[in-house]
Design an enzyme around this catalytic site. Structure first.
Site, PDB file in Angstrom:
ATOM      1  N   ASP A  68       0.810  -1.211   0.000  1.00  0.00           N
ATOM      2  CA  ASP A  68       0.000   0.000   0.000  1.00  0.00           C
ATOM      3  C   ASP A  68       0.850   1.272   0.000  1.00  0.00           C
ATOM      4  O   ASP A  68       2.061   1.217   0.208  1.00  0.00           O
ATOM      5  CB  ASP A  68      -0.944   0.011   1.218  1.00  0.00           C
ATOM      6  N   ASN A 139      -6.957  -2.819  14.747  1.00  0.00           N
ATOM      7  CA  ASN A 139      -8.366  -3.108  14.439  1.00  0.00           C
ATOM      8  C   ASN A 139      -8.501  -4.278  13.466  1.00  0.00           C
ATOM      9  O   ASN A 139      -9.558  -4.493  12.894  1.00  0.00           O
ATOM     10  CB  ASN A 139      -9.058  -1.849  13.881  1.00  0.00           C
ATOM     11  N   HIS A 141      -6.816  -4.651  10.600  1.00  0.00           N
ATOM     12  CA  HIS A 141      -6.608  -4.372   9.173  1.00  0.00           C
ATOM     13  C   HIS A 141      -5.331  -5.025   8.663  1.00  0.00           C
ATOM     14  O   HIS A 141      -4.370  -5.215   9.415  1.00  0.00           O
ATOM     15  CB  HIS A 141      -6.662  -2.870   8.850  1.00  0.00           C
ATOM     16  N   GLU A 146      -9.421  -1.806   5.882  1.00  0.00           N
ATOM     17  CA  GLU A 146      -9.982  -1.519   7.208  1.00  0.00           C
ATOM     18  C   GLU A 146     -11.218  -2.394   7.450  1.00  0.00           C
ATOM     19  O   GLU A 146     -11.782  -2.946   6.500  1.00  0.00           O
ATOM     20  CB  GLU A 146     -10.383  -0.037   7.276  1.00  0.00           C
TER      21      GLU A 146
HETATM   22  C1  GLP Z   1      -0.225   0.224   8.793  1.00  0.00           C
HETATM   23  C2  GLP Z   1      -0.034  -0.532   7.458  1.00  0.00           C
HETATM   24  C3  GLP Z   1      -0.112  -2.014   7.657  1.00  0.00           C
HETATM   25  C4  GLP Z   1       0.661  -2.365   8.913  1.00  0.00           C
HETATM   26  C5  GLP Z   1      -0.097  -1.862  10.121  1.00  0.00           C
HETATM   27  C6  GLP Z   1       0.607  -2.107  11.447  1.00  0.00           C
HETATM   28  O1  GLP Z   1      -1.255   1.152   8.795  1.00  0.00           O
HETATM   29  N1  GLP Z   1      -0.865  -0.165   6.371  1.00  0.00           N
HETATM   30  O2  GLP Z   1       0.421  -2.664   6.504  1.00  0.00           O
HETATM   31  O3  GLP Z   1       0.784  -3.758   9.013  1.00  0.00           O
HETATM   32  O4  GLP Z   1      -0.471  -0.528   9.960  1.00  0.00           O
HETATM   33  O5  GLP Z   1       1.660  -1.204  11.650  1.00  0.00           O
HETATM   34  P1  GLP Z   1       2.764  -1.391  12.775  1.00  0.00           P
HETATM   35  O6  GLP Z   1       3.636  -2.519  12.328  1.00  0.00           O
HETATM   36  O7  GLP Z   1       3.496  -0.082  12.838  1.00  0.00           O
HETATM   37  O8  GLP Z   1       2.037  -1.711  14.047  1.00  0.00           O
END
Ligand code: GLP
Length: 244
Positions: A68, A139, A141, A146
């Site tokens: 993404d 959450n 995702h 989402e």
């Molecule tokens: C982000 C990304 C995800 C990621 C998630 C967790 O928003 N789009 O791909 O896995 O949140 O992030 P983190 O590893 O910083 O907890």
């Protein structure tokens, strides 16, 4: 069938996931790897850079597709996932730039749909994703899919939840409200999936993803339907899972 690997700390998660990615790269001809951003995979990227510097891994035949990118955002913006990938991985290894792919957060709105379709085509043309590496949001995702995202989605423009925006940005002023993300179907078409989660903050999402019903309310729960998924968790993230 989801395989679980329990690790005692972040460093072990990073070592174990970097090893699995390296194995896939070594055993696959022209490997295609799907990559996440966020805090969680930083240690794994660090190890992969180390493997490269030690002459253990060659990235010259590897193709990558990121999950993404924020929208709208310029590549030069320090918040962009393009900058993140450049810093954490591209500049550390011998990946060929024309084999790295991230959705373009700077294209005009009228061209986003076409861009998403082309992203899917590029993945197909590369032979599909051999190993998709994922983090997970609090959450549930995955990518920026989402809660509420339909299970059949391909790469698309998604609205970020308020919760995700608050977590990802220190201030909500001048921050992107959307992202271009691989859809749940895109992720599910990968041949193999690795999900990394660390810390108690993720325990609820991990529990729902693994043990809850397959539902749009927890996008990661769709992974229960994939034939080849491994979750690598530390004790915090696995707090609600009974390993007995
Ligand atoms: C982000 C990304 C995800 C990621 C998630 C967790 O928003 N789009 O791909 O896995 O949140 O992030 P983190 O590893 O910083 O907890």
């Amino acid at each position: 069938m989801v395989e679980l690997k329990l690790k005692s700390n972040y460093q072990e998660i990073s070592n174990s996931s970097a090893r699995l990615i390296a194995k896939k790269m070594i055993r696959t001809t022209n490997p295609v790897i799907g990559l996440p951003t966020g805090k969680t995979p930083e240690g794994a990227y660090d190890r992969m850079g180390q493997y490269y510097r030690e002459g253990l891994l060659d990235f010259s035949e590897v193709t990558t597709f990121n999950l993404d990118e924020y929208y709208p955002i310029k590549k030069e913006d320090p918040k962009s996932f393009y900058q993140y990938m450049n810093e954490k991985l591209y500049s550390q290894v011998n990946l060929k730039r024309d084999r790295t792919h991230i959705p373009d957060g700077s294209i005009p709105h009228s061209k986003v749909n076409l861009h998403c379709k082309r992203y899917e085509k590029k993945i197909d043309k590369a032979g599909g994703v051999d190993l998709m590496v994922l983090g997970i949001g609090e959450n549930g995702h995955i990518g920026f899919n989402e809660p509420g995202t339909e299970l059949h989605t391909t790469t698309h423009l998604a609205k970020l939840s308020k919760e995700t925006m608050e977590k990802n940005f220190s201030s909500l002023e001048n921050t992107p409200s959307h992202a271009i993300t691989m859809g749940l179907q895109t992720i599910m078409q990968s041949k193999e999936i690795l999900l990394l989660a660390t810390g108690e903050r993720k325990a609820g999402a991990v529990e729902k993803a693994l043990l809850g019903p397959v539902t749009k309310d927890c996008p990661a729960s769709v992974l229960q339907l994939h034939p080849n998924v491994t979750f690598i968790l530390d004790n915090g993230a696995a707090k609600n899972i009974d390993f007995a």
